[in-house]
Scaffold this active site. Structure first.
Site, short mmCIF file in Angstrom:
data_model
loop_
_atom_site.label_atom_id
_atom_site.label_comp_id
_atom_site.label_asym_id
_atom_site.label_seq_id
_atom_site.Cartn_x
_atom_site.Cartn_y
_atom_site.Cartn_z
N HIS A 67 75.27 -25.55 110.52
CA HIS A 67 76.31 -24.70 110.59
C HIS A 67 77.83 -25.60 110.48
O HIS A 67 77.87 -26.57 111.13
CB HIS A 67 76.21 -24.08 112.13
CG HIS A 67 77.74 -23.01 112.28
ND1 HIS A 67 78.61 -23.38 113.22
CD2 HIS A 67 77.75 -21.95 111.81
CE1 HIS A 67 79.37 -22.29 113.00
NE2 HIS A 67 79.01 -21.51 112.12
N GLU A 94 75.78 -23.94 106.08
CA GLU A 94 76.68 -22.53 106.00
C GLU A 94 78.04 -23.18 106.28
O GLU A 94 78.24 -24.17 106.79
CB GLU A 94 76.41 -21.87 107.74
CG GLU A 94 77.32 -20.89 107.89
CD GLU A 94 78.89 -21.16 108.35
OE1 GLU A 94 79.58 -20.11 108.50
OE2 GLU A 94 78.94 -22.30 109.02
N ASP A 96 82.50 -22.33 105.35
CA ASP A 96 83.50 -21.17 105.31
C ASP A 96 84.51 -21.27 104.22
O ASP A 96 84.93 -22.59 104.06
CB ASP A 96 84.01 -21.02 106.85
CG ASP A 96 83.22 -20.95 107.95
OD1 ASP A 96 82.61 -19.86 107.94
OD2 ASP A 96 82.97 -21.85 108.46
N HIS A 109 87.08 -23.29 108.02
CA HIS A 109 86.82 -22.30 108.90
C HIS A 109 88.09 -21.41 109.30
O HIS A 109 88.15 -20.18 109.27
CB HIS A 109 85.95 -22.45 109.97
CG HIS A 109 85.74 -21.37 111.13
ND1 HIS A 109 86.61 -20.93 112.05
CD2 HIS A 109 84.76 -20.60 111.14
CE1 HIS A 109 86.19 -20.06 112.89
NE2 HIS A 109 84.81 -19.73 112.10
N GLU A 168 80.77 -17.97 103.81
CA GLU A 168 81.31 -17.12 104.66
C GLU A 168 82.80 -16.93 104.16
O GLU A 168 83.46 -18.08 104.22
CB GLU A 168 81.14 -17.59 106.05
CG GLU A 168 81.75 -16.27 106.83
CD GLU A 168 81.61 -16.66 108.40
OE1 GLU A 168 82.41 -16.06 109.21
OE2 GLU A 168 80.55 -17.00 108.83
#
Length: 189
Positions: A67, A94, A96, A109, A168
């Site tokens: 993450h 993962e 962003d 993020h 994301e």
């Protein structure tokens, strides 16, 4: 206040089929509406009915995802965190993305750089050059000088790693459609 999460299984080896390369594409909208619910149901149907040519074993295999990279040990969403995740054996990362003021797809993020960098301000108001002047070490002395990466740089650095990417899309204040188009274009490179 709209964001979209795009989960794309990436295998950068050019020897695999296009269907396998683009195995999962799932779109969702925050603040769920009827429309977003339909998108989620369609994506789930396609995934579970083997439309993307995944074997049962591939669908069911457990994967270890880092993450924001190995964010417990290195500054989140930095090349350092992603490299550490790869060294630790993660199957995927993962991350962003946001759009900078000059239209670059950067990996971060938050809507602002306040929490993770030495600066302040909204990502969509800062150019890539301005973002690169900031230290994104999140106060971790061992990583002083960490810089914000672009999505293109992350893909290039890990092209041959075999790692998966969960991208994301964060776009609370920027140009959502442009960010989605640029992210998908980078995926196809």
């Amino acid at each position: 206040s709209l964001w979209c999460a795009v989960l794309v299984r990436r295998k950068r080896e050019r020897s695999i089929s296009a269907a396998k390369f683009c195995s999962i594409l799932s779109l969702s909208l925050a603040r769920c509406s009827v429309f977003s619910g339909i998108i989620i149901k369609i994506a789930d149907f396609l995934l579970w009915h083997n439309i993307f040519l995944l074997t049962h074993e591939e669908r069911m295999a457990m994967k270890i995802w880092a993450h924001r990279g190995a964010s417990a040990a290195a500054p989140e969403n930095t090349m350092e965190a992603f490299s550490l995740a790869a060294q630790m054996g993660a199957d995927g990362i993962e991350l962003d993305i946001q759009l900078s003021a000059d239209g670059e797809v950067v990996v971060l993020h938050d809507e602002t750089v306040d929490r993770t960098s030495s600066g302040s301000g909204r990502v969509c108001d800062l150019t890539l050059a301005q973002l690169r002047e900031l230290d994104f070490s999140c106060g971790m002395a061992a990583y002083a000088g960490a810089r914000i990466p672009t999505l293109r740089e992350v893909y290039a650095a890990f092209a041959k790693s075999g790692m998966f990417f969960n991208v994301e899309i964060k776009c609370e204040q920027g140009d959502y459609h442009t960010l989605c188009q640029k992210a998908l274009a980078l995926e196809k490179e």
